[in-house]
Design a protein around this motif. Structure first.
Motif, PDB file in Angstrom:
ATOM      1  N   THR A   1       0.817  -1.222   0.000  1.00  0.00           N
ATOM      2  CA  THR A   1       0.000   0.000   0.000  1.00  0.00           C
ATOM      3  C   THR A   1       0.852   1.276   0.000  1.00  0.00           C
ATOM      4  O   THR A   1       0.712   2.135   0.883  1.00  0.00           O
ATOM      5  CB  THR A   1      -1.006  -0.002   1.190  1.00  0.00           C
ATOM      6  OG1 THR A   1      -1.442  -1.335   1.435  1.00  0.00           O
ATOM      7  CG2 THR A   1      -2.213   0.855   0.866  1.00  0.00           C
ATOM      8  N   ASN A   2       1.730   1.375  -0.980  1.00  0.00           N
ATOM      9  CA  ASN A   2       2.565   2.566  -1.176  1.00  0.00           C
ATOM     10  C   ASN A   2       3.550   2.819  -0.043  1.00  0.00           C
ATOM     11  O   ASN A   2       4.103   3.912   0.062  1.00  0.00           O
ATOM     12  CB  ASN A   2       1.703   3.833  -1.354  1.00  0.00           C
ATOM     13  CG  ASN A   2       0.928   3.831  -2.645  1.00  0.00           C
ATOM     14  OD1 ASN A   2       1.412   3.353  -3.673  1.00  0.00           O
ATOM     15  ND2 ASN A   2      -0.282   4.365  -2.628  1.00  0.00           N
ATOM     16  N   ARG A   3       3.753   1.847   0.846  1.00  0.00           N
ATOM     17  CA  ARG A   3       4.659   2.106   1.967  1.00  0.00           C
ATOM     18  C   ARG A   3       5.732   1.023   2.063  1.00  0.00           C
ATOM     19  O   ARG A   3       6.646   0.975   1.283  1.00  0.00           O
ATOM     20  CB  ARG A   3       3.871   2.178   3.278  1.00  0.00           C
ATOM     21  CG  ARG A   3       3.004   3.410   3.405  1.00  0.00           C
ATOM     22  CD  ARG A   3       2.565   3.608   4.845  1.00  0.00           C
ATOM     23  NE  ARG A   3       1.761   4.811   4.995  1.00  0.00           N
ATOM     24  CZ  ARG A   3       0.469   4.880   4.656  1.00  0.00           C
ATOM     25  NH1 ARG A   3      -0.164   3.822   4.206  1.00  0.00           N
ATOM     26  NH2 ARG A   3      -0.201   6.021   4.805  1.00  0.00           N
TER      27      ARG A   3
ATOM     28  N   LEU B   1       2.739 -12.544   5.352  1.00  0.00           N
ATOM     29  CA  LEU B   1       2.324 -11.183   5.025  1.00  0.00           C
ATOM     30  C   LEU B   1       0.801 -11.085   4.946  1.00  0.00           C
ATOM     31  O   LEU B   1       0.190 -10.188   5.553  1.00  0.00           O
ATOM     32  CB  LEU B   1       2.968 -10.851   3.670  1.00  0.00           C
ATOM     33  CG  LEU B   1       2.608  -9.584   2.943  1.00  0.00           C
ATOM     34  CD1 LEU B   1       2.998  -8.395   3.788  1.00  0.00           C
ATOM     35  CD2 LEU B   1       3.339  -9.545   1.609  1.00  0.00           C
ATOM     36  N   ILE B   2       0.193 -11.998   4.224  1.00  0.00           N
ATOM     37  CA  ILE B   2      -1.259 -11.954   4.062  1.00  0.00           C
ATOM     38  C   ILE B   2      -1.953 -12.186   5.407  1.00  0.00           C
ATOM     39  O   ILE B   2      -2.921 -11.508   5.742  1.00  0.00           O
ATOM     40  CB  ILE B   2      -1.720 -12.966   2.986  1.00  0.00           C
ATOM     41  CG1 ILE B   2      -1.257 -12.471   1.610  1.00  0.00           C
ATOM     42  CG2 ILE B   2      -3.234 -13.167   3.002  1.00  0.00           C
ATOM     43  CD1 ILE B   2      -1.499 -13.419   0.463  1.00  0.00           C
ATOM     44  N   ALA B   3      -1.406 -13.097   6.212  1.00  0.00           N
ATOM     45  CA  ALA B   3      -1.997 -13.357   7.536  1.00  0.00           C
ATOM     46  C   ALA B   3      -1.962 -12.080   8.378  1.00  0.00           C
ATOM     47  O   ALA B   3      -2.934 -11.751   9.069  1.00  0.00           O
ATOM     48  CB  ALA B   3      -1.242 -14.483   8.233  1.00  0.00           C
TER      49      ALA B   3
ATOM     50  N   GLU C   1       0.668  -4.583  11.696  1.00  0.00           N
ATOM     51  CA  GLU C   1       1.702  -3.806  11.008  1.00  0.00           C
ATOM     52  C   GLU C   1       2.684  -4.747  10.305  1.00  0.00           C
ATOM     53  O   GLU C   1       3.061  -5.785  10.872  1.00  0.00           O
ATOM     54  CB  GLU C   1       2.432  -2.976  12.067  1.00  0.00           C
ATOM     55  CG  GLU C   1       3.527  -2.104  11.553  1.00  0.00           C
ATOM     56  CD  GLU C   1       3.034  -0.749  11.066  1.00  0.00           C
ATOM     57  OE1 GLU C   1       3.877   0.027  10.620  1.00  0.00           O
ATOM     58  OE2 GLU C   1       1.815  -0.486  11.130  1.00  0.00           O
ATOM     59  N   ILE C   2       3.104  -4.393   9.105  1.00  0.00           N
ATOM     60  CA  ILE C   2       4.148  -5.173   8.428  1.00  0.00           C
ATOM     61  C   ILE C   2       5.492  -4.662   8.938  1.00  0.00           C
ATOM     62  O   ILE C   2       5.789  -3.466   8.814  1.00  0.00           O
ATOM     63  CB  ILE C   2       4.057  -4.996   6.885  1.00  0.00           C
ATOM     64  CG1 ILE C   2       2.664  -5.393   6.380  1.00  0.00           C
ATOM     65  CG2 ILE C   2       5.161  -5.794   6.189  1.00  0.00           C
ATOM     66  CD1 ILE C   2       2.219  -6.801   6.743  1.00  0.00           C
ATOM     67  N   PRO C   3       6.292  -5.546   9.549  1.00  0.00           N
ATOM     68  CA  PRO C   3       7.541  -5.053  10.157  1.00  0.00           C
ATOM     69  C   PRO C   3       8.556  -4.574   9.123  1.00  0.00           C
ATOM     70  O   PRO C   3       8.572  -5.067   7.991  1.00  0.00           O
ATOM     71  CB  PRO C   3       8.073  -6.271  10.910  1.00  0.00           C
ATOM     72  CG  PRO C   3       7.438  -7.443  10.269  1.00  0.00           C
ATOM     73  CD  PRO C   3       6.134  -6.994   9.678  1.00  0.00           C
TER      74      PRO C   3
END
Ligand code: FES
Length: 181
Positions: free
Chosen positions: A140-142, A156-158, A165-167
């Motif tokens: 998402t652009n980040r 990631l999907i989980a 938050e994605i680390p």
């Protein structure tokens, strides 16, 4: 569903004014202002683009032109989380296309890449500038996720499904001794 009110708060307007004050030409503030609008409304509808144009006081056509040029601005209502997998050059060679197919299969993507649960969507990206850790995706652009594997995609999907938050990933730097020699 509540109708969306297309207005900026005082602090959002102040933020746009801060951007305007940095540039001699107010058109330079269009991109950050669009960003603020997208963060707020989730995507850039005609009304959101008009709000940006009115706030900066420049023609709608100019703001629309900028919004429609860049893929990071969403011109249709999209799910909250985007997994953009690079399938360009190096990532393509390193399995980027397979990773994208795997992501789409996992989320049950339709022809637009929108997942079955309406929370996640996926699409291919052009080079994300992290070729040395291919294959790569951007969320998402980040945040980037490097050296993608099926196991990493599962994780990631989980996390996205749980709203976690994605680390940030610490990635190995290129061996500087090669350059120093
Ligand atoms: S080719 Fe994928 S990041 Fe450059």
């Amino acid at each position: 569903m509540e109708p969306v009110s297309y207005t900026f708060t005082e602090s959002e307007i102040a933020e746009i004014q801060r951007h305007l004050s940095k540039y001699p030409d107010k058109r330079s503030a269009v991109m950050p202002a669009l960003w603020i609008a997208q963060e707020k409304f989730g995507w850039l509808s005609e009304e959101a683009i008009k709000l940006v144009a009115d706030t900066i006081d420049i023609p709608y056509a100019h703001v629309y032109g900028v919004a429609s040029f860049y893929t990071m601005y969403f011109k249709e209502k999209v799910p909250e989380h985007l997994i953009e997998v690079c399938t360009c050059f190096t990532c393509g060679e390193m399995g980027g296309k397979e990773m994208l197919d795997y992501v789409k299969e996992k989320i049950g993507a339709d022809a637009r890449g929108f997942g079955k649960d309406g929370k996640i969507w996926a699409r291919a990206a052009e080079c994300l500038g992290a070729c040395d850790t291919a294959p790569v995706c951007q969320i998402t652009n980040r945040r980037y996720v490097h050296q993608l594997t099926k196991a990493k995609v599962d994780e990631l999907i989980a996390k996205l499904e749980k709203g976690e938050e994605i680390p940030y990933e610490r990635i190995p730097l290129t061996d500087q001794s090669i350059i120093d020699d």
